[in-house]
Design an enzyme around this catalytic site. Structure first.
Site, PDB file in Angstrom:
ATOM      1  N   LYS A 167       8.489   5.265  16.479  1.00  0.00           N
ATOM      2  CA  LYS A 167       6.978   5.497  17.136  1.00  0.00           C
ATOM      3  C   LYS A 167       5.668   3.866  16.874  1.00  0.00           C
ATOM      4  CE  LYS A 167       5.563   5.800  11.900  1.00  0.00           C
ATOM      5  NZ  LYS A 167       4.848   5.295  11.559  1.00  0.00           N
ATOM      6  N   SER A 219       0.795  -1.402   0.454  1.00  0.00           N
ATOM      7  CA  SER A 219      -0.226  -0.124  -0.477  1.00  0.00           C
ATOM      8  C   SER A 219       0.995   1.223  -0.021  1.00  0.00           C
ATOM      9  CB  SER A 219      -0.732   0.560   1.686  1.00  0.00           C
ATOM     10  OG  SER A 219      -0.481  -0.442   2.408  1.00  0.00           O
TER      11      SER A 219
END
Length: 335
Positions: free
Chosen positions: A198, A16
């Site tokens: 993160k 993606s």
């Protein structure tokens, strides 16, 4: 670098994020994209129907601007830039068989939010060492930006970081279009390590959400995570940086809270009682935070930074401790 009418950019990866990057690049009138995908069925489908059947299938791909290749060496031949957009665990396989000569005269861009497993190396460090590329000719793409929102042409922001600011500035121009603003930074290591960590935080957020913790706790968790990332990045690369900038804090927030975050989804499944293997099988996508957790923990045996959130995620994923007990212990350490 002054852009000619035919800037060639090779994109390595069929997921993606790779598809979203190709959509952005296709907005540039002077860019030609050379795309390598592993899956032959997807290659055939793209050539015939001009969209990726497996990811972001609503994105139309211009056959005039995009050429698809079966071999990596053919895709990067003649390219000015090579963008790596495969999961970190697969980048070595994707580039197998290539040598230094294949990368001569090219700039390499990492769109990977992970590290080389077991070697615990950032992608830019690994690529520079493996193919004798000057680190100043590498850069990294950071968010906050999800592929799904790029597909919908929602306003998005990217940060391009390099040790050489002109390298980042040149590539940022290529990544700027109607719905994307791209800025340049010279903090390659800070941005890249923050992007790795993160994903670990997003796993923690998903785990706690799966356990039933609410928004109040999530806010405290993310606030502490930003401090944790700051401590770790500073230990590895001490320099002045505005850790609250979008390349750091913004990327963390979108990954920790967004419905599109695969790391948050993975963590949520773990919190709801899935085993690691079962969650991986059901997702059918790579959660980079899974591998990053082990890498950061191994690296920290040298630096001894206080990283309680990463430690908690490691205990759940690799030591198979009960998420309920681990999070009960973690919440006592948060400020």
């Amino acid at each position: 670098m002054s852009f000619l009418n035919n800037t060639k950019i090779a994109v390595i990866g069929g997921g993606s994020w790779a598809t979203a990057l190709i959509k952005i690049l296709s907005e540039q009138s002077h860019v030609q994209v050379r795309w390598w995908l592993r899956n032959q069925e997807d290659i055939n489908h793209i050539r015939r129907f001009h969209h990726n059947p497996s990811y972001l299938s609503d994105v139309n791909l211009s056959p005039k601007k995009i050429k698809v290749f079966e071999k990596t060496a053919d895709a990067i031949k003649g390219a000015d830039y090579v963008i790596l957009a495969v999961p970190a665990a697969f980048v070595q396989d994707a580039l197998a068989g290539l040598s230094e000569k294949h990368f001569q005269g090219k700039k390499v861009v990492s769109a990977i939010k992970g590290m080389i497993p077991d070697e615990n190396m950032l992608i830019t460090d690994w690529i520079a060492g493996r193919f004798s590329i000057d680190l100043r000719d590498t850069c990294v793409i950071a968010g906050p930006c999800h592929a799904e929102e790029v597909a919908l042409e929602k306003q998005s922001y990217l940060t391009i970081a390099s040790t050489a600011l002109p390298t980042a500035e040149d590539f940022a121009k290529l990544m700027t279009c109607r719905y994307v603003m791209a800025n340049a930074l010279d903090d390659l290591y800070g941005v890249e390590y923050a992007a790795v960590m993160k994903n670990i935080v997003a796993l923690a957020c998903g785990i706690t959400h799966g356990l039933g913790y609410g928004d109040n706790f999530q806010a405290v968790l993310v606030s502490n995570a930003m401090l944790e990332i700051g401590r770790f990045v500073t230990a590895l690369d001490p320099r002045e940086r505005q850790i609250s900038a979008s390349a750091y804090l913004g990327d963390l927030l979108v990954t920790a809270y967004s419905q599109f975050s695969r790391n948050r989804l993975f963590g949520n499944m773990i919190g709801r009682g899935y085993s690691v293997k079962a969650a991986q099988l059901e997702m059918k996508m790579i959660a980079e935070g899974y591998y990053a957790t082990k890498s950061i923990m191994q690296m920290n045996t040298q630096y001894h930074v206080h990283i309680p959130i990463t430690t908690a995620v490691y205990q759940v994923l690799y030591e198979e401790r009960a998420p309920t007990m681990v999070m009960e212990e973690l919440k006592k350490q948060l400020l």
